[in-house]
Structure formats: structure tokens, C-alpha cells
Design a protein around this motif. Structure first.
Motif, mmCIF file in Angstrom:
data_model
loop_
_atom_site.group_PDB
_atom_site.id
_atom_site.type_symbol
_atom_site.label_atom_id
_atom_site.label_comp_id
_atom_site.label_asym_id
_atom_site.label_seq_id
_atom_site.Cartn_x
_atom_site.Cartn_y
_atom_site.Cartn_z
ATOM 1 N N ALA A 1 0.839 -1.207 0.000
ATOM 2 C CA ALA A 1 0.000 0.000 0.000
ATOM 3 C C ALA A 1 0.870 1.252 0.000
ATOM 4 O O ALA A 1 2.056 1.216 0.322
ATOM 5 N N GLU A 2 0.238 2.376 -0.397
ATOM 6 C CA GLU A 2 0.967 3.637 -0.421
ATOM 7 C C GLU A 2 1.252 4.121 0.993
ATOM 8 O O GLU A 2 0.411 3.973 1.887
ATOM 9 N N PRO A 3 2.428 4.661 1.241
ATOM 10 C CA PRO A 3 2.770 5.139 2.598
ATOM 11 C C PRO A 3 1.821 6.227 3.053
ATOM 12 O O PRO A 3 1.465 7.121 2.287
ATOM 13 N N SER A 4 1.407 6.120 4.300
ATOM 14 C CA SER A 4 0.539 7.122 4.901
ATOM 15 C C SER A 4 0.588 6.971 6.407
ATOM 16 O O SER A 4 1.168 6.023 6.951
ATOM 17 N N LYS A 5 -0.014 7.941 7.103
ATOM 18 C CA LYS A 5 -0.030 7.875 8.559
ATOM 19 C C LYS A 5 -0.780 6.645 9.043
ATOM 20 O O LYS A 5 -0.352 5.934 9.943
ATOM 21 N N SER A 6 -1.923 6.396 8.464
ATOM 22 C CA SER A 6 -2.724 5.244 8.882
ATOM 23 C C SER A 6 -2.009 3.942 8.548
ATOM 24 O O SER A 6 -2.093 2.960 9.297
ATOM 25 N N ALA B 1 1.258 3.463 8.526
ATOM 26 C CA ALA B 1 2.307 3.263 9.533
ATOM 27 C C ALA B 1 1.714 2.790 10.851
ATOM 28 O O ALA B 1 2.273 1.936 11.545
ATOM 29 N N ALA B 2 0.550 3.350 11.228
ATOM 30 C CA ALA B 2 -0.092 2.928 12.479
ATOM 31 C C ALA B 2 -0.511 1.467 12.402
ATOM 32 O O ALA B 2 -0.361 0.709 13.371
ATOM 33 N N MET B 3 -1.046 1.068 11.248
ATOM 34 C CA MET B 3 -1.465 -0.336 11.110
ATOM 35 C C MET B 3 -0.260 -1.272 11.154
ATOM 36 O O MET B 3 -0.338 -2.377 11.697
ATOM 37 N N LYS B 4 0.849 -0.831 10.548
ATOM 38 C CA LYS B 4 2.063 -1.661 10.617
ATOM 39 C C LYS B 4 2.499 -1.858 12.075
ATOM 40 O O LYS B 4 2.891 -2.947 12.493
ATOM 41 N N GLY B 5 2.403 -0.766 12.873
ATOM 42 C CA GLY B 5 2.749 -0.891 14.288
ATOM 43 C C GLY B 5 1.829 -1.850 15.015
ATOM 44 O O GLY B 5 2.263 -2.633 15.871
ATOM 45 N N ASP B 6 0.530 -1.799 14.651
ATOM 46 C CA ASP B 6 -0.413 -2.716 15.291
ATOM 47 C C ASP B 6 -0.097 -4.168 14.941
ATOM 48 O O ASP B 6 -0.194 -5.066 15.788
ATOM 49 N N VAL B 7 0.275 -4.411 13.697
ATOM 50 C CA VAL B 7 0.598 -5.779 13.270
ATOM 51 C C VAL B 7 1.837 -6.287 14.013
ATOM 52 O O VAL B 7 1.885 -7.427 14.477
ATOM 53 N N VAL B 8 2.853 -5.430 14.131
ATOM 54 C CA VAL B 8 4.061 -5.828 14.861
ATOM 55 C C VAL B 8 3.740 -6.133 16.322
ATOM 56 O O VAL B 8 4.226 -7.100 16.903
ATOM 57 N N GLU B 9 2.875 -5.284 16.913
ATOM 58 C CA GLU B 9 2.500 -5.513 18.307
ATOM 59 C C GLU B 9 1.740 -6.824 18.464
ATOM 60 O O GLU B 9 1.932 -7.562 19.432
ATOM 61 N N MET B 10 0.863 -7.142 17.504
ATOM 62 C CA MET B 10 0.124 -8.400 17.554
ATOM 63 C C MET B 10 1.068 -9.593 17.457
ATOM 64 O O MET B 10 0.902 -10.601 18.169
ATOM 65 N N GLU B 11 2.069 -9.504 16.598
ATOM 66 C CA GLU B 11 3.049 -10.595 16.494
ATOM 67 C C GLU B 11 3.805 -10.776 17.811
ATOM 68 O O GLU B 11 4.033 -11.897 18.262
#
Length: 460
Positions: A271-276, A278-288
């Protein structure tokens, strides 16, 4: 009355301290003490009611014969009369009588090791003789030497020992002693065999509690011990089935969750870089990270083999992560200090403790040393805000978050201390919390001096 009660309590406490603490010692006491009391009572009754009575009668009879010989000689001190008395005493009484003209009674006398013999002889001769006398029960093995002062010298009498006292008393004591030793030896063998069965059951339970197994363990011993052993094996099998089912379930959940997480990561990467984004990427890392924490807590490290490792090297490896996180870490430990542990499990426990200290403080000190009581002690100190004393145990609960006293770890799920304590207890030790000299929290991990390797690793 109160003083008597206190005295009774003190006596009871003293008695409980003197009683053996082991089952073997207490069983031996139960067997040996009554036997010893019985033997002492029987021996006392024998010597008091039988042996001393017989000895007194024999001594009185011998003293009467000697008194007859002395009186006969005093009535007629001629050589012919003495010869007649001597022959009659030897033929009828078994006494050897000799006259020693011009001699006096000896001054010194050796005493028998068994005092009742001399006392009985002294009493009997004193009752029957008016003349001074002397006797020795130790000079000759088969005779008693008795000398009586008469006119013109000393009359010496050699009497067989069995005429003076009962000679079978020591045989009775010998048989009693031999019987006691034999019975005690048999009791020792039987008690040892019964206690060994309980010790094996305890060792198997301890090994299972530490994550190991004892495949060679089989129920044996008394019926009650066998029942306990069978119940333990059934319990172990049920717990093992539960652990296997839990591990399988968690592995399936992990696989099922990681698949959609991987698709999400791939979609976010494209997906295209955006604030949302980056936030979702952080959520995925936290879930892992959360999934990894859950699996680590549930899986444990029970199947890992025990190895002897140098603790300083292990602590320094763990401290590298805290240093990268920005904390100042100092390590104090003897480079030669070693301990038998499960390396990966202990490394994970120490990593949780050190990283927890690094997150909540700026300065962390880690020290390892031997304990005076035996074993190893690893202390982790930090200068963070600490935890209230009344909440120390709450901090070890799974998923516990003490946000009001320590800053929340956004990556944590409240399992760090729970995993660390689980590892410590799996080694047979524990973790305790206290106030740190640095002002923050002190976590003390204690390990036993020796950790028996599992005969067959248990997967959990």
C-alpha cells in the motif's frame, strides 16, 4: 498453673526438636526404642529377681561352709584335726583349705568389674564370720580366693566360682545383646526397603515438577506406597495429556493467526505510505509480539536439557539488549561461577528481568554470587519508580499490569515476571522482589546448588 503450662510447652518443643525428622529415623525409633526398653526391663528383672537372689544364696552357703571350717579348727587346732577338716571340706564341699602359719591377711584387694559379686560375698562373709577376712574374686578364673585370720596364722580357702555366685549371668546378657543386634539389623533392612520406595516416589515427583521425567520409576513397596505411586503415575499422565493438548492448540492458533497477519503485512507493504498505514504496521508488529509472548508463557522450556554454564557470560549476553535499549548496565559476577541450568530458559528469564529493569529505569545492576545456604543467587537492581510492597506478588500474576506504579510497556502483555518465575521454579528455585538500594526494584532469582537432569525431557 500458667508456669506449669509454659514448662510443659517448652518440654514438648524440646522433645519435638530431638525426634528424628526423616521417616527412616522415626520408623527406626518406633522399632528400636520399645525393644531397648523391653531388653532393659527384662535384664533388670532377671538380675534383681533371679541372678542376685541365686548369687546371695550361693554366697551364704559358701560363707556357712567356711565358717564351719574355721570353727572346727578353732575348737581343735591340732594338725590331725585340721587334716580331717580339710579332707571333709574337699570331699563334701569342693573346698581346698590350707593353713598358712605366721602369715597375715593381705592389705590390698582387687575389685571385680561387676560390683554385685563383691557386695554379695562381703555381706555373706560378714554375717557368718567373726574373724577378719579377705577375699579376691578376680585373681583366678575358676576359683575365689578367701582368707580368714585364725590363731597362729591365716586359713586360706579356694572355692569354685560356681559355689560363690551364679556364673551364667553374663551368658544371659550376651544372648540378649546378640538377639537385640540381630533384631535391629533385620528391622533396619525392612525399614530401609520401605523408605526407599517412598524416596523414589518423591524423586519422581520432584523430577516431574522440574520438567523432567523418570521413565524407570515403577510402583513397589508396601500396598499403601504402591497406591500412592499408581495415583502419581495417573496424575502425571493426565497432566501430560493436558500439556500436549494445550501445546497443540496453541500451535494451531499460532499458525492460524500468523497466516492472516502475514497477508496484512504484505498488503500494508504494497500500500501507499501514509499515517494510517504506519499505524497499522505498528499494530501488526505488536500483535506478532503478543502472540510470541503468549506462546512463550504457555510453552515454557521444560524440554531443554540441563547444561553447566558460566553465569557471567550468560548475563553479559542478556545485558546487551538492555544496553541497546539505552540503559546503563553493570555486571558483577565471578567469571568462573558456574551452575547446572537450562541455558535458553534461564536466558529468557534473565532477559525479562533485565529488560523490565531497563524499561523502567536508567541504571541497571546485575550481580551473581553463591549463597551461604547453598545454590546461586542472581540479583537485578534498577533505579526506576519501583513497586509498592503490597503489590509484589500481584506483579507475578500473568497478564498483570501495574501501570500506576511503573510506566506501561507498550510491547508487553504482563507476562515477563510470570515467565521468569515459572523458569526459576522449573529449576527448583524462585524469584522474589524487594526494594533496591538504587531506589527502584530488586528482583532476586535463586537457583538450587544441584539440578538433576531429566531422564526423558518433557515437552510442554
Amino acid at each position: 498453673m500458667a508456669d506449669l503450662k509454659r514448662l510443659g510447652r517448652r518440654i514438648g518443643i524440646w522433645f519435638r526438636r530431638q525426634v528424628p525428622k526423616t521417616l527412616f529415623g522415626r520408623s527406626l525409633l518406633i522399632i528400636v526404642l520399645p525393644v531397648a526398653i523391653m531388653q532393659i526391663a527384662v535384664t533388670y528383672i532377671f538380675f534383681d529377681a533371679h541372678w542376685q537372689t541365686v548369687t546371695s544364696r550361693l554366697s551364704e552357703g559358701l560363707a556357712g561352709d567356711i565358717a564351719w571350717a574355721v570353727e572346727s579348727y578353732q575348737d581343735d587346732p591340732s594338725p590331725a584335726a585340721f587334716g580331717k577338716v580339710s579332707r571333709r571340706a574337699e570331699d563334701s564341699m569342693g573346698l581346698s583349705i590350707a593353713l598358712q602359719p605366721g602369715k597375715k591377711l593381705p592389705v590390698n584387694r582387687r575389685y571385680s568389674l561387676f560390683a554385685p559379686i563383691d557386695r554379695s560375698m562381703q555381706q555373706s562373709l560378714s554375717d557368718r564370720l567373726d574373724q577378719p577376712f579377705w577375699f579376691d574374686t578376680t585373681r583366678y578364673p575358676a576359683y575365689v580366693d578367701i582368707r580368714v585370720a585364725v590363731n597362729g596364722g591365716v586359713m586360706r580357702v579356694l572355692a569354685p566360682r560356681d559355689r560363690a555366685f551364679a556364673t551364667n549371668g553374663h551368658i544371659f546378657v550376651l544372648w540378649m545383646t546378640v538377639a537385640t543386634v540381630l533384631l535391629t539389623a533385620v528391622a533396619l533392612l525392612f525399614i530401609r526397603n520401605q523408605v526407599r520406595a517412598i524416596e523414589r516416589l518423591a524423586n519422581a515427583a520432584e523430577a516431574f515438577g522440574r520438567g523432567g521425567d523418570a521413565p524407570a520409576f515403577k510402583p513397589h513397596g508396601a500396598r499403601e506406597v504402591r497406591r500412592a505411586a499408581v495415583a502419581f503415575l495417573d496424575m502425571r499422565a493426565r497432566i501430560q495429556r493436558h500439556i500436549d493438548q494445550r501445546t497443540t492448540l496453541l500451535a494451531s492458533v499460532s499458525h492460524d493467526l500468523r497466516t492472516p497477519l502475514t497477508r496484512l503485512k504484505l498488503a500494508l507493504a504494497l500500500a501507499e505510505p501514509s499515517k494510517s498505514n504506519a499505524a497499522m504496521k505498528g499494530d501488526v508488529v505488536e500483535m506478532e509480539h503478543m502472540i510470541d509472548e503468549y506462546l512463550a508463557f504457555a510453552r515454557g522450556e521444560g524440554g531443554e536439557a540441563i547444561e553447566t554454564v558460566r553465569l557471567r557470560e550468560l548475563i553479559e549476553q542478556v545485558s546487551e539488549g538492555a544496553v541497546r535499549a539505552g540503559a546503563r548496565v553493570s555486571v558483577r559476577a565471578d567469571p568462573k561461577l558456574e551452575a547446572p541450568v537450562r541455558p535458553n530458559a534461564l536466558k529468557r528469564a534473565l532477559s525479562n528481568l533485565v529488560m523490565n529493569a531497563a524499561v523502567h529505569g536508567e541504571h541497571v545492576e546485575v550481580a551473581a554470587q553463591t549463597r551461604p545456604q547453598g545454590g546461586i543467587e542472581i540479583v537485578v537492581d534498577d533505579d526506576g519508580p519501583g513497586i509498592p510492597v503490597e503489590r509484589y506478588e500481584e506483579a507475578f500474576k500473568a497478564f498483570g499490569r501495574l501501570d500506576e506504579s511503573r510506566n506501561q510497556n507498550t510491547k508487553g502483555v504482563g507476562l515477563g515476571l510470570a515467565i521468569a518465575r515459572d523458569v526459576a521454579r522449573g529449576h527448583g528455585g524462585d524469584i522474589t522482589l524487594d526494594r533496591s538500594p538504587l531506589g527502584g526494584l530488586r528482583a532476586t532469582l535463586r537457583l538450587p546448588g544441584a539440578l538433576r537432569p531429566a531422564a526423558e525431557p518433557r515437552r510442554s
